[in-house]
Design a protein around this motif. Sequence first.
Motif, short mmCIF file in Angstrom:
data_model
loop_
_atom_site.label_atom_id
_atom_site.label_comp_id
_atom_site.label_asym_id
_atom_site.label_seq_id
_atom_site.Cartn_x
_atom_site.Cartn_y
_atom_site.Cartn_z
N MET A 122 32.63 67.93 49.31
CA MET A 122 32.81 68.80 48.14
C MET A 122 34.18 69.47 48.15
SD MET A 122 30.26 68.64 46.03
CE MET A 122 30.15 70.12 45.07
N ALA A 123 34.65 69.87 49.33
CA ALA A 123 35.95 70.52 49.44
C ALA A 123 37.08 69.58 49.02
CB ALA A 123 36.18 71.01 50.86
N VAL A 124 36.94 68.30 49.36
CA VAL A 124 37.95 67.31 48.97
C VAL A 124 37.87 67.02 47.47
CG1 VAL A 124 38.64 64.90 49.26
CG2 VAL A 124 38.09 66.27 51.26
N LEU A 125 36.65 66.92 46.95
CA LEU A 125 36.45 66.53 45.55
C LEU A 125 36.76 67.64 44.54
CD1 LEU A 125 33.18 64.44 45.42
CD2 LEU A 125 35.46 63.72 44.77
N LYS A 126 36.42 68.87 44.87
CA LYS A 126 36.48 69.95 43.88
C LYS A 126 37.85 70.06 43.19
CE LYS A 126 34.98 74.53 42.87
NZ LYS A 126 34.20 75.65 43.26
N PRO A 127 38.97 70.04 43.90
CA PRO A 127 40.25 70.16 43.18
C PRO A 127 40.52 68.97 42.25
CG PRO A 127 40.59 70.40 45.56
CD PRO A 127 39.17 70.03 45.34
N GLN A 128 39.99 67.81 42.58
CA GLN A 128 40.24 66.61 41.78
C GLN A 128 39.41 66.56 40.50
OE1 GLN A 128 39.28 63.51 44.53
NE2 GLN A 128 41.19 63.68 45.66
#
Length: 147
Positions: A122-128
């Motif tokens: 989720m941490a990797v995906l959220k900004p994208q």
Amino acid sequence: MSLKDQLSEQQKNAMRAKDKARLGTLRMLMAEIKQKEIDSRETLDDDGIIAVITKMVKQRKDAAGQFEQAGRQDLADNERQEIVVLQEFLPQPLTEAELDALLTQAIADTGAAGMQDMGKVMAVLKPQIQGRADMGKVSAIIKARLA
């Protein structure tokens, strides 16, 4: 042109057109952005503004659902009109294929093997995907893949 400038310009256009509903929604959005800036003591960039808009859209959807349950269709319609105005300033939503590709890439990048790694994904995906996909649905898809 930054998103904040676009919002300001749209607010001026709504004033000129005497579009009270649109103007009210834009004023409310600008007030929310200003409040967030005051609270955090920093100027919001486009990503921060998108996060505020996303939160406001979610609040409006929840409120519209509650108004419909209470039999107040007039208030639910007002909330839906505000959602339409707010969504104009969000980026284009991701397609299922784009979302699937981002999820696969994020899982591969983090080396996620189970549910304990969901936070990393989720941490990797959220900004994208901020403002481009419903985070609740994304979370459910990630849970299904990692389970």
